[in-house]
Design a protein around this motif. Structure first.
Motif, PDB file in Angstrom:
ATOM      1  N   ALA A 132     -11.630  12.468 -12.428  1.00  0.00           N
ATOM      2  CA  ALA A 132     -10.645  12.682 -12.134  1.00  0.00           C
ATOM      3  C   ALA A 132      -9.904  11.339 -11.641  1.00  0.00           C
ATOM      4  O   ALA A 132      -8.907  11.591 -11.939  1.00  0.00           O
ATOM      5  CB  ALA A 132     -10.540  13.511 -10.074  1.00  0.00           C
ATOM      6  N   VAL A 133     -10.948   9.733 -11.557  1.00  0.00           N
ATOM      7  CA  VAL A 133     -10.528   8.686 -11.705  1.00  0.00           C
ATOM      8  C   VAL A 133      -9.907   8.048 -12.293  1.00  0.00           C
ATOM      9  O   VAL A 133      -9.157   7.822 -12.838  1.00  0.00           O
ATOM     10  CB  VAL A 133     -12.032   8.291 -11.190  1.00  0.00           C
ATOM     11  N   ALA A 134     -10.865   8.474 -13.811  1.00  0.00           N
ATOM     12  CA  ALA A 134     -10.158   8.633 -15.371  1.00  0.00           C
ATOM     13  C   ALA A 134      -8.953   9.464 -14.808  1.00  0.00           C
ATOM     14  O   ALA A 134      -8.229   8.270 -15.929  1.00  0.00           O
ATOM     15  CB  ALA A 134     -11.586   8.817 -15.888  1.00  0.00           C
ATOM     16  N   ALA A 135      -8.749  10.747 -15.174  1.00  0.00           N
ATOM     17  CA  ALA A 135      -7.529  10.283 -14.984  1.00  0.00           C
ATOM     18  C   ALA A 135      -6.244   9.935 -14.597  1.00  0.00           C
ATOM     19  O   ALA A 135      -5.043   9.815 -14.419  1.00  0.00           O
ATOM     20  CB  ALA A 135      -7.318  12.267 -15.202  1.00  0.00           C
ATOM     21  N   LEU A 136      -7.235  10.072 -12.731  1.00  0.00           N
ATOM     22  CA  LEU A 136      -5.750   8.764 -12.215  1.00  0.00           C
ATOM     23  C   LEU A 136      -5.093   7.002 -12.583  1.00  0.00           C
ATOM     24  O   LEU A 136      -4.795   6.679 -12.597  1.00  0.00           O
ATOM     25  CB  LEU A 136      -6.457   8.788 -10.804  1.00  0.00           C
ATOM     26  N   GLY A 137      -6.329   6.697 -13.204  1.00  0.00           N
ATOM     27  CA  GLY A 137      -6.462   5.523 -14.297  1.00  0.00           C
ATOM     28  C   GLY A 137      -5.404   5.562 -15.805  1.00  0.00           C
ATOM     29  O   GLY A 137      -4.592   4.775 -15.200  1.00  0.00           O
ATOM     30  N   VAL A 138      -5.284   6.697 -16.407  1.00  0.00           N
ATOM     31  CA  VAL A 138      -4.720   7.153 -17.275  1.00  0.00           C
ATOM     32  C   VAL A 138      -3.012   7.166 -16.104  1.00  0.00           C
ATOM     33  O   VAL A 138      -2.185   6.328 -16.976  1.00  0.00           O
ATOM     34  CB  VAL A 138      -5.232   8.473 -18.494  1.00  0.00           C
ATOM     35  N   LEU A 139      -3.034   8.103 -15.159  1.00  0.00           N
ATOM     36  CA  LEU A 139      -1.338   7.703 -14.699  1.00  0.00           C
ATOM     37  C   LEU A 139      -1.376   6.776 -14.449  1.00  0.00           C
ATOM     38  O   LEU A 139       0.121   6.583 -14.662  1.00  0.00           O
ATOM     39  CB  LEU A 139      -2.089   9.089 -13.607  1.00  0.00           C
ATOM     40  N   ASN A 140      -2.038   5.619 -13.671  1.00  0.00           N
ATOM     41  CA  ASN A 140      -1.396   4.783 -13.498  1.00  0.00           C
ATOM     42  C   ASN A 140      -1.141   4.001 -14.464  1.00  0.00           C
ATOM     43  O   ASN A 140       0.063   3.277 -14.351  1.00  0.00           O
ATOM     44  CB  ASN A 140      -2.262   4.120 -12.477  1.00  0.00           C
ATOM     45  N   GLY A 141      -1.438   3.539 -15.581  1.00  0.00           N
ATOM     46  CA  GLY A 141      -0.953   3.417 -16.480  1.00  0.00           C
ATOM     47  C   GLY A 141      -0.369   4.173 -17.718  1.00  0.00           C
ATOM     48  O   GLY A 141       0.968   2.790 -17.629  1.00  0.00           O
TER      49      GLY A 141
ATOM     50  N   VAL B 127       0.760  -0.722   0.032  1.00  0.00           N
ATOM     51  CA  VAL B 127      -0.208   0.069   0.270  1.00  0.00           C
ATOM     52  C   VAL B 127       0.659   1.319  -0.041  1.00  0.00           C
ATOM     53  O   VAL B 127       1.038   1.752  -0.578  1.00  0.00           O
ATOM     54  CB  VAL B 127      -0.641   0.423   1.220  1.00  0.00           C
ATOM     55  N   ARG B 128       1.996   1.495   0.644  1.00  0.00           N
ATOM     56  CA  ARG B 128       2.669   2.308   1.329  1.00  0.00           C
ATOM     57  C   ARG B 128       3.843   2.715  -0.467  1.00  0.00           C
ATOM     58  O   ARG B 128       3.527   3.773  -0.818  1.00  0.00           O
ATOM     59  CB  ARG B 128       3.581   1.974   1.802  1.00  0.00           C
ATOM     60  N   ARG B 129       4.059   1.966  -1.197  1.00  0.00           N
ATOM     61  CA  ARG B 129       5.313   1.889  -2.033  1.00  0.00           C
ATOM     62  C   ARG B 129       4.199   1.617  -3.675  1.00  0.00           C
ATOM     63  O   ARG B 129       4.610   3.090  -4.206  1.00  0.00           O
ATOM     64  CB  ARG B 129       5.811  -0.075  -2.352  1.00  0.00           C
ATOM     65  N   ARG B 130       2.760   2.023  -3.640  1.00  0.00           N
ATOM     66  CA  ARG B 130       1.802   1.590  -4.577  1.00  0.00           C
ATOM     67  C   ARG B 130       1.216   3.404  -4.440  1.00  0.00           C
ATOM     68  O   ARG B 130      -0.275   2.694  -4.546  1.00  0.00           O
ATOM     69  CB  ARG B 130       1.323   1.230  -4.902  1.00  0.00           C
ATOM     70  N   ARG B 131       1.581   4.126  -3.955  1.00  0.00           N
ATOM     71  CA  ARG B 131       0.501   5.841  -3.684  1.00  0.00           C
ATOM     72  C   ARG B 131      -0.434   5.765  -4.843  1.00  0.00           C
ATOM     73  O   ARG B 131      -1.218   5.971  -4.086  1.00  0.00           O
ATOM     74  CB  ARG B 131       1.795   6.469  -2.682  1.00  0.00           C
ATOM     75  N   VAL B 132       0.116   6.296  -6.004  1.00  0.00           N
ATOM     76  CA  VAL B 132      -0.799   6.371  -7.053  1.00  0.00           C
ATOM     77  C   VAL B 132      -2.005   5.449  -7.351  1.00  0.00           C
ATOM     78  O   VAL B 132      -3.275   5.377  -7.137  1.00  0.00           O
ATOM     79  CB  VAL B 132      -0.419   6.724  -8.332  1.00  0.00           C
ATOM     80  N   GLN B 133      -1.543   3.807  -7.489  1.00  0.00           N
ATOM     81  CA  GLN B 133      -2.578   2.954  -7.444  1.00  0.00           C
ATOM     82  C   GLN B 133      -3.370   3.219  -5.600  1.00  0.00           C
ATOM     83  O   GLN B 133      -4.825   2.948  -6.707  1.00  0.00           O
ATOM     84  CB  GLN B 133      -2.068   1.597  -7.371  1.00  0.00           C
ATOM     85  N   THR B 134      -3.098   3.418  -4.994  1.00  0.00           N
ATOM     86  CA  THR B 134      -3.755   3.523  -4.087  1.00  0.00           C
ATOM     87  C   THR B 134      -4.798   3.854  -3.438  1.00  0.00           C
ATOM     88  O   THR B 134      -6.017   4.399  -3.624  1.00  0.00           O
ATOM     89  CB  THR B 134      -2.806   3.436  -2.055  1.00  0.00           C
ATOM     90  N   LEU B 135      -4.784   5.888  -4.144  1.00  0.00           N
ATOM     91  CA  LEU B 135      -4.864   6.490  -4.483  1.00  0.00           C
ATOM     92  C   LEU B 135      -6.383   6.480  -5.519  1.00  0.00           C
ATOM     93  O   LEU B 135      -8.121   6.981  -4.957  1.00  0.00           O
ATOM     94  CB  LEU B 135      -4.326   8.591  -4.631  1.00  0.00           C
TER      95      LEU B 135
END
Length: 783
Positions: A660-669, A12-20
């Motif tokens: 925002a969720v969609a943009a974060l999904g793109v950011l994660n990928g 959880v700590r290491r994957r901060r973007v994915q957690t968010l």
């Protein structure tokens, strides 16, 4: 702390973007689901509680006293399907006056007591009348109910005066006031009056069952004796419509959020497994079982999902409070507390979906052999997407752009996941834009703002009046004099007058507004749903709720009571008008001539000639109107009230969350893809790629995905709008015309389609900046 808990916390700590991403997606889905579910479950609680407690009438029927006797009506209690009945009660439509207030028609019923078995009237203040000269007012009465107030009836013989001794409420709104039966002869004009019967049926859960019950009780009576009826389902729908309006669009947003949550959780966990293959091998080498590895990845998804769920429940409750408060005030009840089981159902459902999705994506990690996991690196297969790279290289484009355009084909599954997130964001944006336009069209129909200038109706005088009051009532404005001044004004093109009078309709309690037009008002901004506009005396158009409440349709006639004499008009059209809960009748003024209505509440609507300056016209007209005590103003659209503001605010907030969720999904990928390609990026930099070219390469890697997702999201958003908007109209009893639903235009669709590209670009900006700042030597040393 166990070894499994340490692995989960570390992930959880290491994957901060994915957690968010998981937390925000879950929060949005839960907030919309809690709000929609709460409104759906508890919005009818106040009415249901009161209806059960007071044994509300399933059907109230108004009969003509000149065509049927009390004895004949009493026999209808034995009709098939009737479980209990009350009545017959004498009724009369009267026009009272109290403390100088304007006279508005009301339905008075003679009842000796509040009742018990059918429609028990709940006393809110005071007592029930025990003798002539006393009256109990409904809490919903047009007259402000005050204990001890004197009410006079100057239009009746002898001008009886009654004293208010109580305030009460009938859950099914069977009357505006009640008196003892011995008082009714003094309140009934010769040749008028009627009877009221109240029925409860063994089966009354649907409109068809109510209709069947109504036919059963009138079957043995002479034809034409029933002049009006009201179903409890209609009353319930009217009381729930303020909250029911929100449910369809919240269901839409909730469904979008849930699907997006499932997709994003699955993608994040699958990506974590794919990029952590070597780590999985190490865990297995030190003794972790396949089940423990799967539980570790499920736990890493459930922790942010649980936090997002808690925040979503809180947000849903905060959104629900202002929406539900008004409905609770109607019955003075606290039944609108958030239903705990609804919260638990949403929480359990969302977390179960997250757990199942994460488990399905993490199952691959449990099946991996330890030796294979330790031997596999993170680099994608070199042969994947080569054909796309060769094709892009032949295009007349800079090399970084060509490399970026070919990238989605090297990781098609990841591109598909990012595209799906963008797709739902584009759907939400398209739907929200369309809903705002549709609400604007409804408010335009509500305001009737086609006129360039308007002379509003004078406000009624509610102040103290009479000798010695210290305030003299101003003289009434003459509508004919105002019309003459308008006609004589330079620049007047066409105009019409609209006078509002109050009347009653048989079978309905309370009053309705009758808007009587002088002149052609067809150009005034009245949106027709079906039928046609009035073009001769004796015709009327009405909103959909009026048709529903009275059980009428186009071609039927209705009788307006409470005027000097009854007026019968034929319905020729259905108009879109949500004002006054749709309980209005629009007709020609000449239709009411014989009834001698008071037309002092008259507004005038003007269209100026072409080329006329509206401001100058209004100023000149006001100089002529000043001696008449009225003033003109430029026409304009009103804001539409708190309901529209709340709907627009909720949709904007939920849309921003989805985007925002969609943009974060793109950011994660893109972040995963960039980290996998860090050595490749180092090679490009060593060969001379500049930071700007690196940014261009990363950003163009999402261009194709964003364009395709946006192009698909627009028609899906239009389709969603075409389903939700009519459902919202139906929830408040309105049929919406095509002008309210078909609000998308070709010029708007292209920018909306490019919205997918914008979402993709926003999500890729941070990883692009990180790649541009990466040092070449560090990137080359990375495995």
């Amino acid at each position: 702390m166990s070894a499994l808990a340490k692995v989960v916390r570390s992930g959880v700590r290491r994957r901060r973007v994915q957690t968010l991403v998981i937390g925000l997606a879950t929060m949005m889905a839960v907030a919309a689901s809690v709000l929609g579910g709460t409104l759906l479950v508890v919005s009818g609680a106040p009415f249901d509680d009161a209806f059960a407690k007071q044994n509300g009438a399933h059907l109230s029927v108004q009969f003509d006293a000149g065509k049927v006797s009390a004895g004949q009506l009493s026999k209808s209690k034995d009709a098939e399907g009737v479980s209990s009945a009350a009545g017959p009660f004498r009724t009369a439509t009267v026009t009272p006056r109290a403390d100088g207030s304007p006279g508005w028609p009301m339905t008075v019923v003679g009842r000796g007591d509040p009742g018990r078995d059918v429609d028990e009237v709940a006393l809110l203040d005071g007592r029930w009348p025990t003798q002539s000269g006393e009256i109990v007012l409904s809490a919903n009465s047009a007259l402000f109910p005050t204990m001890g107030m004197k009410i006079t009836f100057p239009d009746l013989s002898g001008g009886p005066t009654l004293t208010v001794v109580g305030v009460a409420r009938s859950v099914t709104q069977t009357a505006d006031a009640w008196v003892v039966p011995s008082q009714m002869p003094a309140l009934t004009a010769p040749g008028s009056g009627g009877y009221q019967m109240l029925y409860r049926f063994t089966d009354a859960g649907t409109a068809a069952q109510i209709t069947a019950g109504g036919k059963a009780v009138t079957e043995s009576l002479p034809p034409g004796t029933a002049v009006g009826e009201q179903s409890w389902l209609t009353v319930k729908k009217n009381t729930e419509q303020d909250t029911a309006l929100y449910v369809p669009f919240l269901i839409a947003f909730g469904a979008l959020g849930l699907v997006m949550s499932v997709l994003i959780v699955g993608n994040v966990v699958a990506s974590a497994v794919g990029t952590g293959t070597r780590r999985i091998g190490i865990l297995k080498a030190v003794g972790f079982t396949p089940a423990q590895v799967v539980r570790a990845y499920v736990g890493q998804a459930l922790i942010p999902a649980a936090v997002g769920t808690a925040l979503g429940v809180l947000a849903g409750h905060l959104f629900a409070v202002p929406v539900l408060a008004e409905t609770g005030e109607v019955y003075g009840t606290s039944s609108l507390a958030i239903a705990p089981w609804a919260d638990l159902a949403v929480i359990a459902g969302v977390l179960s979906l997250v757990a199942v999705t994460a488990w399905a994506s993490a199952w691959r990690a449990g099946r991996l052999r330890t030796v294979d996991a330790l031997a596999v690196g993170r680099t994608a297969s070199a042969g994947r997407g080569r054909w796309a790279a060769r094709l892009a290289g032949r295009l007349p484009l800079p090399q970084p752009v060509a490399l970026g355009l070919a990238r989605p084909f090297a990781r098609p599954a990841r591109a598909l996941a990012m595209g799906t997130a963008i797709l739902f964001g584009a759907i939400a944006v398209t739907f929200t834009v369309g809903m705002g336009a549709s609400l604007g069209q409804v408010m335009k129909a509500r305001a009737h703002d086609a006129a360039d200038a308007v002379v509003p109706a004078p406000l009624p005088d509610f102040g103290p009046q009479g000798p010695g009051s210290g305030t003299e009532k101003p003289s009434k404005t003459d509508p004919a004099a105002v019309a003459a001044a308008i006609e004589a004004a330079a620049g007047t093109g066409k105009y019409y007058s609209a006078a509002t009078v109050r009347a009653a309709v048989s079978g309905l309690t309370g009053t309705i507004d009758v808007i009587a037009f002088t002149g052609d008002a067809s150009w005034g901004g009245y949106t027709m749903v079906s039928g046609r506009w009035i073009d001769r005396p004796g015709e009327a158009v009405v909103p959909t709720p009026f048709l529903t409440a009275t059980g009428t349709r186009i071609g039927d006639t209705v009788t307006l009571n409470g005027l000097a004499e009854p007026v019968t008009v034929r319905i020729v059209g259905e108009v879109l008008d949500p004002r006054n809960d749709g309980m209005q009748v629009f007709t020609d003024a000449s239709s009411l001539t014989a009834a001698h209505p008071d037309l002092t509440e008259t507004s005038h609507h003007i269209a100026v000639m072409s080329g006329t300056d509206v401001t100058g016209y209004v100023d000149a007209l006001n100089r002529d109107l000043a001696p008449l005590g009225v003033a003109a103003r430029a026409g304009g659209l009103d804001a539409g009230g708190d309901m529209v503001v709340t709907l627009n605010a909720l949709s904007a907030i939920l849309t921003l969350m989805l985007v925002a969720v969609a943009a974060l999904g793109v950011l994660n990928g893109v972040l995963l893809d960039t980290r996998e390609r860090v050595r490749e990026i180092g090679v490009h930099k060593a060969l001379g790629m500049t930071p700007r070219q690196t940014v261009a390469m990363v950003l163009t890697s999402v261009v194709v995905t964003g364009l395709v997702a946006g192009a698909l999201g627009v028609p899906l958003g239009v389709a969603l709008h075409g389903w939700v908007i009519p459902a919202m109209g139906d929830s408040v009893g309105l049929r919406l015309p095509d002008s309210v639903i078909a609000v998308y235009h070709g010029a708007e669709l292209l920018p909306l389609a490019l919205g997918g590209l914008l979402i993709a670009t926003l999500g890729a900006l941070l990883p692009a900046g990180w790649a541009a700042r990466a040092r070449t030597a560090t990137a080359l040393r990375t495995e």
